[in-house]
Design a protein around this motif. Structure first.
Motif, short mmCIF file in Angstrom:
data_model
loop_
_atom_site.label_atom_id
_atom_site.label_comp_id
_atom_site.label_asym_id
_atom_site.label_seq_id
_atom_site.Cartn_x
_atom_site.Cartn_y
_atom_site.Cartn_z
N SER A 33 30.89 7.72 63.81
CA SER A 33 32.22 8.29 64.06
C SER A 33 32.81 8.97 62.83
CB SER A 33 33.17 7.20 64.55
OG SER A 33 33.31 6.19 63.58
N THR A 34 32.37 8.61 61.64
CA THR A 34 32.85 9.28 60.43
C THR A 34 31.66 9.63 59.55
OG1 THR A 34 33.14 7.20 59.22
CG2 THR A 34 35.06 8.05 60.40
N ASP A 42 33.71 19.21 46.60
CA ASP A 42 34.92 18.54 47.06
C ASP A 42 34.55 17.68 48.28
OD1 ASP A 42 37.57 17.78 47.29
OD2 ASP A 42 38.28 19.73 48.01
N TRP A 43 35.00 16.42 48.29
CA TRP A 43 34.68 15.50 49.37
C TRP A 43 35.69 15.60 50.49
CZ3 TRP A 43 37.09 10.39 50.27
CH2 TRP A 43 36.45 9.68 51.28
N LEU A 44 35.20 15.69 51.72
CA LEU A 44 36.04 15.72 52.92
C LEU A 44 35.62 14.57 53.82
CD1 LEU A 44 35.51 18.80 51.98
CD2 LEU A 44 36.49 19.35 54.18
N PRO A 45 36.48 13.56 53.99
CA PRO A 45 36.14 12.50 54.95
C PRO A 45 36.34 13.06 56.36
CG PRO A 45 38.30 12.09 53.98
CD PRO A 45 37.74 13.31 53.32
N LEU A 46 35.26 13.19 57.11
CA LEU A 46 35.31 13.85 58.42
C LEU A 46 35.15 12.86 59.57
CD1 LEU A 46 32.97 16.88 57.69
CD2 LEU A 46 35.47 16.90 57.81
N CYS A 47 35.88 13.10 60.64
CA CYS A 47 35.69 12.40 61.91
C CYS A 47 34.77 13.27 62.76
CB CYS A 47 37.02 12.21 62.62
SG CYS A 47 38.11 11.06 61.77
N TRP A 48 34.14 12.67 63.76
CA TRP A 48 33.16 13.38 64.58
C TRP A 48 33.72 14.63 65.24
CZ3 TRP A 48 34.07 14.11 69.69
CH2 TRP A 48 35.04 13.30 70.28
#
Length: 62
Positions: A33-34, A42-48
């Motif tokens: 899911s993530t 650059d870090w991007l915390p992504l959701c599905w």
């Protein structure tokens, strides 16, 4: 784990505070899911639902 290519479907803020618009190409790692997304380090915390795997190429102009 090998990073995969993806494309943002919605604007997403990176850890740096930069807002990346929909259509931005990202490298993604992880499953479920993530996942972790990266744009120029650059870090991007992504959701599905925020990205699609693969990169769409623009059709050539006629």
């Amino acid at each position: 784990m090998t990073p995969r290519r993806g494309t943002l479907l919605v604007p997403v803020p990176g850890l740096s505070g930069t807002l990346y618009p929909a259509g931005t190409s990202v490298f993604v790692r992880g499953h479920g899911s993530t996942v972790d997304g990266f744009v120029d380090g650059d870090w991007l915390p992504l959701c599905w639902w925020e990205f699609a795997e693969g990169v769409e190429e623009a059709a050539p102009e006629a």
